[in-house]
Each structure stands twice: as C-alpha cells, then as structure tokens.
Design an enzyme around this catalytic site. Structure first.
Site, PDB file in Angstrom:
ATOM      1  CB  SER A   1      -0.980  -0.037   1.179  1.00 43.28           C
ATOM      2  OG  SER A   1      -1.984   0.934   1.026  1.00 43.28           O
TER       3      SER A   1
ATOM      4  CD  GLU B   1      -5.503  -4.437  -3.444  1.00 47.88           C
ATOM      5  OE1 GLU B   1      -5.564  -3.906  -2.313  1.00 47.88           O
ATOM      6  OE2 GLU B   1      -4.455  -4.913  -3.902  1.00 47.88           O
TER       7      GLU B   1
ATOM      8  CG  HIS C   1      -5.714  -2.474   0.813  1.00 47.70           C
ATOM      9  ND1 HIS C   1      -4.962  -2.353  -0.328  1.00 47.70           N
ATOM     10  CD2 HIS C   1      -5.158  -1.623   1.725  1.00 47.70           C
ATOM     11  CE1 HIS C   1      -3.996  -1.474  -0.128  1.00 47.70           C
ATOM     12  NE2 HIS C   1      -4.092  -1.017   1.112  1.00 47.70           N
TER      13      HIS C   1
END
Length: 546
Positions: free
Chosen positions: A215, A333, A427
């Site tokens: 990320s 995600e 995610h």
C-alpha cells in the site's frame, strides 16, 4: 580516539538508559554505528528500536533527517522504539492495533536475523497506512518466520502525515536546496543508508538488499526506485498493492492538483499558525489529532530533487532503478476501502450514462468489464483495476521491458470470516501469509483459521518472497514455478493454492493505460482516483495515446 569497548559488568555500573547491560545469553552486535544488545526468540536474533537517524523535532520540525552520532557502549535493543506521530485510529478499523508510545523522535528500525547469518539476503520492509499511520513494530510485520528462511528482515519507522509530507513556501525558503516536503521519503532513504553501512554486522549482505512494502509502503518503493539519492541502496523491489497515482507539484498547478506549497499554506491557516515559528510551537499531539479533520492528505510532492517528476513519467523515461521486481494486487482490494468509492447511481441506466459521459469511445470496453447489471461489484472491480491492477502490471511490464526479472501476482484467497463479511481477498489480506503471522493480526481483522491448508499457503508465499529476496527469482519447493511476466504476461494466482497463469484480465490494463495516457497528455486532469461514474470527460486522442 577509538571507541571504548568495555565489559558488560562495567556497563551495568556506569551507563544510564537507554544503554544498559542484560543477560549474558542476549546477543550483542558491534555495528559501525555502535553496539546493540538484542534478544533471542525461537532461534532468531531480534534487535528492536535501533535509531538510524535523528528526527528534527519541535522547533526544528520539517527538516531532512539528521545524521546520528555513533555511540559508545552497548545500547539496549530489546524493545521497540516509539511509533511516529499519527492520529488515533477510527473505531471499527480492521487495520488498527496497539502501537508503542508515539513520539516525534521515532526514526528507528528493527532487525530479525538467523543466529548464524553470514552474508545473508536482506529484506527491508516499509509499512503501509496511507502515509498517515502504522509502525514497523506492528505484530503483523514480525520478521521471525521470514528470517527462518535464511534472510535478514528489517522494518522501519518513517515520519507520517503532516510531520512527513508537508510543504510550505517558508520551509522551501529556509532550505539549502529551496524545496520542502518529502521528509518521510528522506527518512526511508536514511534508513537504507544505515542498512548499507551496518547490516553486515548482523549477518546481512549490504549488496543484496530488497526494498519491499504494501500500500503506502509500496507507493514508497516506487518513489525509492525513482529517487536519485536512493540509487544503489537496494538490488530488488517488492511492491504489494501499489498505486501510481498523480502527485502534486511543489509550486506548479499541474494534473488538476493544487501545488503542495499552496496546500501547506492552506493547512497552516486552518491550524491557526501565521508563520513557521507558530507551526513549530504546536504540540505534536495537536498536529496528529487535528490535521486529519482539515481534509489534508499527505503525499509526496514533485520537487525536482528527491522526486524528479511524476512516477509514470520516470518509468516511461527508463529512469527507475534497474532491478528485478515482484508486484501484484488483491482481488478484493476495495472491499475494505469503500471510502474510495462514490455514492452508487440510482439504477443501471444512470450507471451506464455516467460511464459513457466519462469514457467516451472507451465506454463499451469499460462496460464490458464492469457491467451495469452488477453495479456494486463493477464499481469495486473498476477502482481496484484502475489503481492497483494497472499499477502492478505497469511495474512488471516496465521492468520486463528493461530486461529485469518481473514477477506479477493476483492474491485471490478467502476464508470463512472474509466470506461472511464480504471481504474476500481484501486490501492487505496477503500480509499475514507472507510474514507467517496469521496468529498476530490486529484485533478486528477477520480471523484466519488455523488449518493445514492456510498454513501451507502461508508457507508457500513466505518461500516465494524469501527466495526472491535471495536470488531475484521467486521459488517455493513443491509449488509451481513462477513465470516471468516477460513470458506471455506470466503471473501467479494465489487462491486456495498457488497456480501459474498467463495474461491476467486480458485488455484491462490496456484500457486503464489508455485513459491515463490521455489524461496525462491533457495536463489538467488527475488519474486513478476519479474512476467509473465520477470520471471526467475523456480528453481527445493525443500523440502516443490510443
């Protein structure tokens, strides 16, 4: 004068905290920066909270990290250092866990090393958290399981939020190079410089360093790949769920974005600070808690120095580090990031009309992939592909074109809790599998069952990642060979078990590349955040674009 080397007994009598003596069984490493005493846990040597630079604090805020003087004696490295200043987590946040005490003085790193490590590969992990939150001390990133595979693992802290990504005209004026912002990125570079100088003392090979992150950590990896000051500090890169979105320029209004210095001036006004002295006088806790309420979003700024230009432009020009890469994204995600989605349209007709208004001649291609009959799933998939999927495939495509190893993946694994919560492959959900930390996830994280199948998937992913760090080629004994992306767009699909494949989501990356290309050519439109029904009208065809 050479550094004094005195025995542990004398240290216990003479030296104040944080330098202290401990049990004889605890490992002591004499690094160039100074000696540290760690602990051994289940055959892994662990050194926590080692300072790698001096964070400018208080009246010296918003400056590059300062060199830290080497220390004499043996520094206690049994406890994690302070987390960098950040806001309190939102209630119900599945990513939130317990952090060490917070401080502006937070530039420390942690090392996990096999007991007899010698010239071992090094894996430097940069945590995620939107550049606003997180810590290298999070249990999710415990490096023990990876270290048992024969590599040295390092996790780092770096300045976050306004402390790490704040540009302002007055800050630029006082700086020798006349730029400001990007302090968190400069921290990461300082940590890599410390690793290069010191990791050999822990059994690591400074010439075989992999920089990795997820990320915002993967965003940081991309910026490190293009930062001139980071060149030569790592030999491989791992980018998990990276997002190559447009960034503000320091002073110019480009890509539809407010200049970073102008954003900083606006933020200072919202904080009631009329000059730098007033800003630096604000308590750190006030900044951490109040800034998120102002709408300010921390992000690297294109300053022509640390960040020479937009990431996508740097990669197009071949200016990125010429290193092998492992990159990918998760099928779900956006399921845990629904704040990235706009309010859904009233019905299918409204959805299709909005898409046609935004995508023009590409609307049919868009609707074929993200149909109006399944609005929620289509919106989730479109935002995923435009941000994370396009970025990952562009990274591996660019490195493959440069003749470097390029390994692409899709993480598509779910288990009962994620299915129940509609969070399949959400995610960051790959992290406990890579690190082997399924039992150490945050309190609200969907609980991973302790089954043979889950353990085998984690073992396979840990093996792939560790072998990539060692050799630049991900392999796992008993599991499929991971095809290079250059081999017909090869990839590895992590579902219940790893499976090799080719040509993931045909045409999808090309669609989003075409849209980004036109927006870049127009020069006044940001890309990737404005997806689907909130896409601005597609600019006309430009040279070099579809």
């Amino acid at each position: 004068m050479p550094r004094l080397r005195i025995c542990a007994l004398a240290l216990s009598l003479l030296l104040p905290a944080p330098i202290a003596a401990a049990a004889d069984a605890d490992p002591v490493v004499a690094a160039p920066a100074g000696s540290v005493r760690g602990v051994v846990e289940h055959d892994i040597r662990i050194f926590r909270g080692i300072p790698y630079a001096q964070a400018p604090v208080g009246e010296r805020r918003w400056r590059p990290p300062a060199a830290l003087a080497d220390w004499d004696g043996v520094r206690d490295a049994s406890k994690f250092g302070a987390a960098c200043m950040q806001p309190k987590p939102r209630a119900g946040n599945i990513y939130a866990g317990d952090l060490p005490a917070m401080s502006e003085d937070c530039l420390s790193l942690n090392v996990w090393a096999p007991e007899n490590a010698k010239n071992a590969p090094v894996f430097v992990w940069i945590h995620g958290g939107s550049l606003m939150a997180g810590s290298g001390a999070e249990p999710l990133y415990d490096g023990s399981a990876l270290a048992r595979r024969g590599i040295v693992v390092v996790t780092i802290n770096y300045r976050l939020g306004m402390f790490g990504y704040f540009a302002h005209p007055a800050l630029s004026a006082e700086a020798p190079d006349h730029v400001s912002g990007n302090y968190g990125l400069l921290d990461q570079i300082a940590a890599l410089q410390w690793v290069k100088r010191n990791i050999g003392a822990f059994g690591g090979n400074a010439a075989n360093v992999t920089v990795a992150g997820e990320s915002a950590g993967a965003l940081s990896v991309m910026y490190l790949m293009t930062a001139p000051a980071a060149r030569g500090l790592f030999a491989k890169a791992v980018a998990q769920s990276a997002y190559m979105v447009s960034a503000p320029a320091l002073r110019d209004r480009v890509n539809g974005m407010v200049p970073a210095e102008e954003q900083g001036s606006d933020l200072a006004a919202k904080l009631g600070a009329t000059d730098l002295a007033a800003l630096r006088a604000l308590p750190a806790e006030t900044i951490a808690d109040k800034v998120p309420t102002t709408g300010y979003f921390p992000f690297p700024a294109i300053d022509g120095k640390t960040v020479p230009r937009q990431l996508v432009d740097s990669f197009d020009r071949g200016e990125q580090a010429p290193v092998p890469i492992l990159a990918g994204f998760n099928s779900g995600e956006i399921r845990s990031l629904r704040f990235l989605l706009p309010k859904p349209p009233a019905d299918a007709a409204a959805y299709e009309a909005a898409v046609r208004a935004g995508y023009g001649e590409f609307a049919d291609m868009f609707l074929a992939r993200y149909p109006a009959k399944t609005i929620d799933e289509s919106m989730l998939a479109a935002t995923r592909d435009a941000m994370y999927g396009w970025t990952a495939e562009r990274l591996v495509s660019d490195q493959a074109a440069a003749g470097k190893g390029a390994y692409f993946y899709l993480f598509d694994h779910g288990y009962p809790a994620t299915q129940e919560w509609n969070l399949h492959a959400f995610h960051a959900s790959e992290l406990p599998y890579v690190f082997g930390t399924a039992s150490r996830t945050p309190p609200l994280w969907p609980k991973i069952p302790d089954t043979l199948a889950e353990r085998k998937l984690s073992e396979a992913m840990g093996d792939y990642w560790a072998s990539f760090a060692a050799t630049g080629k991900p392999q796992a004994k008993g599991w499929p060979d991971w095809p290079d992306y250059a081999d017909d767009r090869g990839f590895l699909h992590f579902a219940d078990t790893p499976r090799a494949g080719h040509n993931l989501f045909p045409g999808t990356a090309a669609l989003h590349e075409a849209v980004v290309c036109r927006r870049r050519a127009a020069g006044d439109i940001a890309w990737n955040w404005n997806v689907g029904i909130i896409a601005p009208p597609l600019p006309p065809k430009a040279e070099g674009c579809q």
